[in-house]
Structures are given as C-alpha cells and as structure tokens.
Design an enzyme around this catalytic site. Sequence first.
Site, PDB file in Angstrom:
ATOM      1  N   TYR A 143       1.021  -1.179   0.242  1.00 37.88           N
ATOM      2  CA  TYR A 143       0.215  -0.019  -0.139  1.00 37.88           C
ATOM      3  C   TYR A 143       1.051   0.765   0.348  1.00 37.88           C
ATOM      4  O   TYR A 143       1.665   1.385   1.000  1.00 37.88           O
ATOM      5  CB  TYR A 143      -1.092  -0.291   1.533  1.00 37.88           C
ATOM      6  CG  TYR A 143      -0.857   0.981   1.169  1.00 37.88           C
ATOM      7  CD1 TYR A 143      -2.927   1.415   1.109  1.00 37.88           C
ATOM      8  CD2 TYR A 143      -1.156   2.311   2.214  1.00 37.88           C
ATOM      9  CE1 TYR A 143      -3.473   2.523   0.142  1.00 37.88           C
ATOM     10  CE2 TYR A 143      -2.441   3.398   2.392  1.00 37.88           C
ATOM     11  CZ  TYR A 143      -3.623   3.158   1.710  1.00 37.88           C
ATOM     12  OH  TYR A 143      -4.345   4.587   1.665  1.00 37.88           O
ATOM     13  N   ASP A 238       9.163   2.791  -0.283  1.00 41.35           N
ATOM     14  CA  ASP A 238       7.747   3.117   0.250  1.00 41.35           C
ATOM     15  C   ASP A 238       8.693   3.076   1.592  1.00 41.35           C
ATOM     16  O   ASP A 238       7.874   1.848   2.481  1.00 41.35           O
ATOM     17  CB  ASP A 238       6.883   2.651   0.146  1.00 41.35           C
ATOM     18  CG  ASP A 238       5.597   3.078   0.893  1.00 41.35           C
ATOM     19  OD1 ASP A 238       5.966   4.115   1.906  1.00 41.35           O
ATOM     20  OD2 ASP A 238       4.605   3.384   0.035  1.00 41.35           O
ATOM     21  N   LYS A 266       4.916   8.627   9.363  1.00 37.94           N
ATOM     22  CA  LYS A 266       4.676   8.100  10.403  1.00 37.94           C
ATOM     23  C   LYS A 266       5.792   8.512  11.214  1.00 37.94           C
ATOM     24  O   LYS A 266       5.632   9.634  11.861  1.00 37.94           O
ATOM     25  CB  LYS A 266       3.876   6.528  10.259  1.00 37.94           C
ATOM     26  CG  LYS A 266       3.550   6.393   9.565  1.00 37.94           C
ATOM     27  CD  LYS A 266       2.609   4.623   8.968  1.00 37.94           C
ATOM     28  CE  LYS A 266       1.560   5.106   8.663  1.00 37.94           C
ATOM     29  NZ  LYS A 266       1.284   3.672   7.859  1.00 37.94           N
TER      30      LYS A 266
END
Length: 427
Positions: A143, A238, A266
């Site tokens: 994702y 990512d 994050k």
Amino acid sequence: MTSLNQQLYESSQKYIPGGVNSPVRAFKSVGGTPIFFKRGQGAYFWDVDGKSYIDYVGSWGPLILGHAHPKVVKAVQEAAQNGLSFGAPTEAELEIAELLCKLLPSIEQVRLVSSCTEAGMSAVRLARGYTGRSRIIKFEGCYHGHDDALLVKAGSGALTFGHPSSAGVPSETAAHTMVLNYNEIAGLEKIFSEFGKEIAAVIVEPVAGNMNLVKAEPDFLATLRSLCTQYGSVLIFDEVMTGFRVGLECAQGLYQIKPDLTILGKVIGGGMPMAAFGGRREIMQCLAPLGAVYQAGTLSGNPVAVAAGLATLEEVQAPEFYETLAAKTQQLTQGLASVAQKYNVDFCAQSVGGMFGLYFCKELPKSFADVMMCDKEAFNRFFHAMLGEGVYFAPSAFEAGFVSTAHTDEDIDKTLLAAERVFTSWV
Ligand SMILES: *Cc1c(COP(=O)(O)O)cnc(C)c1O
C-alpha cells in the site's frame, strides 16, 4: 444501557460516512463497533467509557515513543506558541531536512508534505517527470496511499494491467500501473525484458506492512535495484512504515540497498500530519521551482508537525534505542508463539525492529497469496478476545503491529498472560 461509545458511533454514522475518517478504523474486517478513544499515555490508551488498553497499533506506526511523550508534547507546545503556520520557510524545516539527509545516505535532498499519500503521489509524478516515461510497477499487497495510480492491485496473483481496486479510478490512469507478486524475481525479470525502457518507477515496501508483515527477500530487492539501474527506472522505497521503525538506517540500511527515492512518514511526524519524499539530487531538482515537475503544499513543513518530528527523531538516535525496541518486540512475538504452541494453535509470529506480524497459519508468509491463506476467522476471534482483556491489536488480520519504547516488560507479560487465557479455551 447503551455505552457512550455506542452512542458516539451511532451519531457519527449520521454525519461521517461509516462513522470514521479512515476505513481502517471501522472494524469492518473483524466485525463489531470501533472504539472511540479519548486519552493516551505511554503504552496505554483509554476509551470514552474509561476502559484502558495496551496499545499495539500506535496510531498505525508513528508513536514509536508511546502516547504523549513529554518531550514531543513540549516541543509541540513551544512551536504552537510561536505561530501555527507561516506559509513561508522556517529554520526547523532546514534542521529536519539536514537530519534526514544525514541519517539516510540515499537522500541528498528532501521535500516535506502533509501525508504519506501525498508523498507517494509526488514521488511517482517526479519519477515520471524525470524519466519522461509513464509505466510504474507496484507489488500486490503493498500500500502506498490512495493516489489513483497506486490504488491498483492484481486480482489473482497473476500479472494484471490496470485493474483499479477502487471505484472512481479511471482505467486509463490505472492502465500505466503494472502489478507483480512480492518476492517473485522471475516476474520482475520478464516484465523488465519486455517493458524496461518504458518503466518510470518501481515502488515497493522493503518490508511490507500492509498485508500483515511480509519481509522482502534480500535477492528480490537486490534484483530490483540492478534492473532499475540497468533500464534507467527510478527505484522508490516506500519507507513510510519501516522508516525509523526497523532501525536508524531504515530498511534500506538493513538490506544495504540504496533506492533512488524514498518516501517517509509516520515516525518522522511523531504523531502529527507530516511526511516526506527525498533522494538523489539530480532527480529532486526536477521539482518546481527548479524544474518542470509541479508539487506544492500550503501546510507543507508545518512548524508544529516539524517540531514533533524533530523531537521524535532526537529520541530515536539515543544509543541502543533500536536494540532495546527490537528485543522488546521479539519478547512479545516469541512469547505469543510459545503460548499458542502450548495450546496447539496454528500460529506464528515475527518482527523487524519495532514492527511485528501475527499469523494464524503454520509458516511465515512470503507473499500476498500466503497471507491470504491464513485463518482470518481465528484472527478475528483472537482480536476480540484480546480486546476484552484490554489489549488492542490492529483490527484486521492484514495489518502489522507496533511496539513502542513506552511498553515495559510488565506490559508484555500482561499481554502474554491475556493470550494464555484466550488460548486456554481455544479449541
Ligand atoms: C500508512 C502508509 C501509507 C499512507 O499513509 P497516509 O498518511 O495514510 O497517506 C503509505 N505507505 C505505507 C507503506 C504506509 O504504511
């Protein structure tokens, strides 16, 4: 009597689609009512009815220091007092950019954005602008945020062209995205030999954390690196989840592979909305105002978010930070695995740094298809039983979990005792 939680959920559904501002919060996969929280401290958080939980989600990764870490809170308060946003450059942005470049040798220049979706979308546009090509490759189960071009996955594990996994994504957009199996080298070599000169970028989670936790095999990432170099395609890691979560040098440090671009988020925002993308100077300089690739953001590099990020990144640089975190996380996964084994439950677990995967199956999965073979019903039962015990795991069998430095040995022991009670009556 209905609980306050139930009342809030019912009212929220009236005003917010599904009652939630992000679908992963909806408990759709595990069933039941999502829990509304009002306070967090360290490894714990409290729901609106006053029940406390040991938190293994940590806001889906950012809270590596636990909830409301005093240094992060102080940094945020001080920044807020000096103004919430300027829409103009600040010294703190330089400070965090310099720090990210210092900690990650693959990053020579970096740009801050407000969400990881934005970072992924911008990195793909940049790679396309830099190469003048359109095709991108992603892997099933990875994702990268909800940008149109990245909301694509294979239906059956086989290679598919442009099959969007959301309504509202034009097939013309999705048509440029090719989806391959994670950890499958043969598929990669084949697609590069056929389309190599048309491939702008390959985007990959170097440790996948959005299909439960699946580790990349070192050969897989090494092959990706060499094919991208050979064909002039941009390799995008990512590291939104793995960045400063698996180690101070992130997953690229663990695997010793230098991507061309990296997306971060994050942990680098410490719980505030902040993300970043960065990499080779030659590529980054294609961005406006220097180059022809447009990318912008009113709140990019927001001073309050940057303050939270800097305070968090300061803490993770403490000596032994990641050794301690990794040991704690292993204590949890190994403990759970041995309790499950004692009661003959088909279960295994693993961790990388401060992130972990729990699987109701016999062997550690290596691909999306393997993850799909795990017993989802068993996970859902486990999830709800642990929730009853005051332990909050991610409400889906397909998410990774997180341990913070605020989790004590006692918290881990409490979790293992709860699991013991749950598995005792498993059958
Ligand atoms: C969370 C996540 C994203 C998306 O982040 P948002 O801030 O929700 O847009 C992208 N990539 C990975 C690997 C993630 O874990």
